[in-house]
Design a protein around this motif. Structure first.
Motif, PDB file in Angstrom:
ATOM      1  N   LEU A 146      -0.635  43.445  64.878  1.00  0.00           N
ATOM      2  CA  LEU A 146      -1.578  42.404  65.275  1.00  0.00           C
ATOM      3  C   LEU A 146      -1.199  41.804  66.624  1.00  0.00           C
ATOM      4  O   LEU A 146      -2.068  41.547  67.473  1.00  0.00           O
ATOM      5  CB  LEU A 146      -1.625  41.309  64.207  1.00  0.00           C
ATOM      6  N   VAL A 147       0.096  41.553  66.844  1.00  0.00           N
ATOM      7  CA  VAL A 147       0.544  40.988  68.123  1.00  0.00           C
ATOM      8  C   VAL A 147       0.231  41.959  69.265  1.00  0.00           C
ATOM      9  O   VAL A 147      -0.317  41.564  70.306  1.00  0.00           O
ATOM     10  CB  VAL A 147       2.052  40.666  68.069  1.00  0.00           C
ATOM     11  N   ILE A 148       0.570  43.230  69.069  1.00  0.00           N
ATOM     12  CA  ILE A 148       0.333  44.226  70.135  1.00  0.00           C
ATOM     13  C   ILE A 148      -1.162  44.385  70.403  1.00  0.00           C
ATOM     14  O   ILE A 148      -1.603  44.414  71.564  1.00  0.00           O
ATOM     15  CB  ILE A 148       0.956  45.580  69.744  1.00  0.00           C
ATOM     16  N   ALA A 149      -1.962  44.484  69.329  1.00  0.00           N
ATOM     17  CA  ALA A 149      -3.402  44.674  69.511  1.00  0.00           C
ATOM     18  C   ALA A 149      -4.033  43.477  70.213  1.00  0.00           C
ATOM     19  O   ALA A 149      -4.892  43.641  71.094  1.00  0.00           O
ATOM     20  CB  ALA A 149      -4.067  44.904  68.155  1.00  0.00           C
ATOM     21  N   THR A 150      -3.605  42.271  69.852  1.00  0.00           N
ATOM     22  CA  THR A 150      -4.162  41.078  70.497  1.00  0.00           C
ATOM     23  C   THR A 150      -3.752  41.014  71.961  1.00  0.00           C
ATOM     24  O   THR A 150      -4.563  40.678  72.840  1.00  0.00           O
ATOM     25  CB  THR A 150      -3.704  39.811  69.757  1.00  0.00           C
ATOM     26  N   HIS A 151      -2.494  41.358  72.250  1.00  0.00           N
ATOM     27  CA  HIS A 151      -2.038  41.372  73.643  1.00  0.00           C
ATOM     28  C   HIS A 151      -2.832  42.393  74.458  1.00  0.00           C
ATOM     29  O   HIS A 151      -3.262  42.107  75.577  1.00  0.00           O
ATOM     30  CB  HIS A 151      -0.547  41.699  73.683  1.00  0.00           C
ATOM     31  N   HIS A 152      -3.054  43.575  73.896  1.00  0.00           N
ATOM     32  CA  HIS A 152      -3.846  44.594  74.595  1.00  0.00           C
ATOM     33  C   HIS A 152      -5.276  44.103  74.827  1.00  0.00           C
ATOM     34  O   HIS A 152      -5.842  44.301  75.913  1.00  0.00           O
ATOM     35  CB  HIS A 152      -3.875  45.885  73.783  1.00  0.00           C
ATOM     36  N   ALA A 153      -5.856  43.474  73.807  1.00  0.00           N
ATOM     37  CA  ALA A 153      -7.233  42.995  73.943  1.00  0.00           C
ATOM     38  C   ALA A 153      -7.358  41.940  75.038  1.00  0.00           C
ATOM     39  O   ALA A 153      -8.366  41.880  75.746  1.00  0.00           O
ATOM     40  CB  ALA A 153      -7.718  42.421  72.605  1.00  0.00           C
ATOM     41  N   LEU A 154      -6.317  41.119  75.194  1.00  0.00           N
ATOM     42  CA  LEU A 154      -6.358  40.033  76.180  1.00  0.00           C
ATOM     43  C   LEU A 154      -6.018  40.498  77.587  1.00  0.00           C
ATOM     44  O   LEU A 154      -6.410  39.844  78.562  1.00  0.00           O
ATOM     45  CB  LEU A 154      -5.386  38.922  75.771  1.00  0.00           C
ATOM     46  N   THR A 155      -5.298  41.596  77.721  1.00  0.00           N
ATOM     47  CA  THR A 155      -4.802  41.995  79.040  1.00  0.00           C
ATOM     48  C   THR A 155      -5.463  43.254  79.593  1.00  0.00           C
ATOM     49  O   THR A 155      -5.199  43.618  80.733  1.00  0.00           O
ATOM     50  CB  THR A 155      -3.281  42.226  78.988  1.00  0.00           C
ATOM     51  N   THR A 156      -6.297  43.917  78.803  1.00  0.00           N
ATOM     52  CA  THR A 156      -6.984  45.114  79.284  1.00  0.00           C
ATOM     53  C   THR A 156      -8.346  44.722  79.835  1.00  0.00           C
ATOM     54  O   THR A 156      -9.113  44.041  79.145  1.00  0.00           O
ATOM     55  CB  THR A 156      -7.165  46.128  78.147  1.00  0.00           C
TER      56      THR A 156
END
Length: 412
Positions: free
Chosen positions: A347-357
């Motif tokens: 969840l942390v990785i997916a949220t970070h990717h969603a916010l930074t891509t």
């Protein structure tokens, strides 16, 4: 320490004229206040070694009008009148003032309480079906299935008021209410109570001398330390958390050198995410993740870093926040596949990717690598020959960036 008021009954309707829906709303208010008070007591005992009871003068002030005035801004008049006329009103009044004294932000807590009560009243009005109550044990099982293990759940089950809480759940269930959803709201409220008590305790126990000490200078571009100005005291060493998280999660956001992720409320303060922003970003997460997964992410140790990232986006590209988080919703989202024990990490990785891509690019399928952080931790890269320039502050040894040696000319 005794808990004289908390074990009293949660109350029965005292007015036959009050509608069944309003009675259910009143029971839900009692339920949330009783749960919040149980968490407050357990949290104070955990953080301070003992529960804090109200002085008698404050208790009388709460009963004589203070609590009614506070609740009156958020509850319908008929519901407030019913609550203040009930035998357990002194208990509720004391609970509310105790929460305020413990550091709970009532301007944030009470509107949520009012919205929840209104939702219960509407739901009972729509649903006239009756479902037979199935006993206290069933509600303990539902609570364990709905709430993750932790202080909030343990405080409820070990509270002297647990039998009354379970009875209230049964009555709400009889009226067609989704008790699991109410428990999810109660868990969120309980987390807020625990964090508020922890923050108030930290402020109360902080050495007085520290108030006059200068705050450590924040870092830039995700790096947790900075070089001292000429003639000033040397900077404080970076905390273990500041060192550990430096990399993709912190690139582009300001990280204080004394970052402490063990206390979520303190970490959010350090990252300058105010209370209104915390509530707004948590609501955005809940709008795009299922309730259980949203709670897992919001309780995670790294949530403050994601909240700081959302604040940065909200400050510069506010219209990008919702479509960015919407990429967490699809059935094939990356966080949905993998071992249950790694759900928080996914969840942390997916949220970070969603916010930074960027929105026009697909989400990556693997964790990103921070070039700066990787090179700074390398044991084979050659260290720089000269010290940092004024534009590049000094970092700890394992965070310093390395550069290739300059070429000496063409070889023969």
């Amino acid at each position: 320490m005794t808990t004289p008021a908390a074990a009293q009954p949660l109350g029965e309707p005292v007015s036959e004229s009050l509608s069944e829906a309003a009675q259910a709303a009143a029971m839900s208010v009692r339920l949330i206040l009783t749960i919040a008070d149980a968490v407050r007591r357990a949290s104070q005992k955990h953080h301070q070694g003992k529960e804090q009871e109200l002085p008698e003068s404050d208790a009388r002030r709460a009963e004589d009008g203070w609590a009614a005035d506070e609740l009156g801004n958020h509850l319908p008049t008929a519901l407030l009148t019913h609550l203040t006329a009930s035998p357990d009103w002194p208990v509720m009044a004391r609970q509310l003032l105790s929460l305020s004294h413990a550091g709970v932000d009532l301007p944030t807590f009470l509107p949520h309480l009012g919205q929840m009560a209104s939702g219960v009243e509407r739901a009972v009005t729509r649903n006239t079906a009756r479902i037979q109550a199935e006993g206290t044990d069933r509600w303990a099982d539902l609570l364990r299935a709905t709430m993750p293990q932790g202080l909030v759940r343990d405080a409820i089950l070990s509270s002297p008021a647990w039998p009354d809480i379970a009875a209230a759940m049964g009555r709400l269930h009889d009226q067609g209410l989704d008790v699991a959803r109410i428990l999810t709201d109660a868990h969120t409220a309980g987390l807020g109570v625990d964090q508020a008590v922890a923050a108030a305790t930290a402020r109360a126990t902080q050495p007085r001398a520290s108030a006059a000490a200068p705050a450590p200078a924040p870092a830039t571009a995700g790096q947790p330390t900075s070089a001292p100005a000429p003639g000033s005291a040397p900077p404080r060493p970076a905390s273990p958390d500041a060192k550990r998280v430096w990399g993709p999660l912190t690139e582009g956001i300001t990280i204080p050198s004394d970052l402490d992720l063990s206390d979520q409320s303190l970490a959010l303060d350090q990252l300058r995410v105010d209370q209104a922003a915390r509530t707004y970003y948590a609501d955005r997460i809940r709008a795009h993740l299922p309730p259980q997964e949203a709670d897992v992410l919001l309780r995670s140790r790294l949530w403050p870093l994601l909240a700081a990232r959302m604040r940065t986006i909200d400050s510069h590209r506010p219209t990008d926040l919702t479509p960015s988080l919407a990429r967490l919703t699809p059935d094939d989202a990356s966080w949905r596949t993998g071992p249950p024990e790694e759900l928080t990490k996914r969840l942390v990785i997916a949220t970070h990717h969603a916010l930074t891509t960027p929105l026009d690019q697909p989400l990556p399928t693997a964790p990103r690598v921070s070039t700066n952080a990787a090179r700074s931790r390398s044991t084979t890269a050659q260290p720089p020959a000269a010290g940092p320039t004024p534009a590049q502050p000094t970092a700890p040894a394992h965070h310093r960036q390395t550069a290739p040696a300059p070429r000496q000319g063409r070889r023969r």
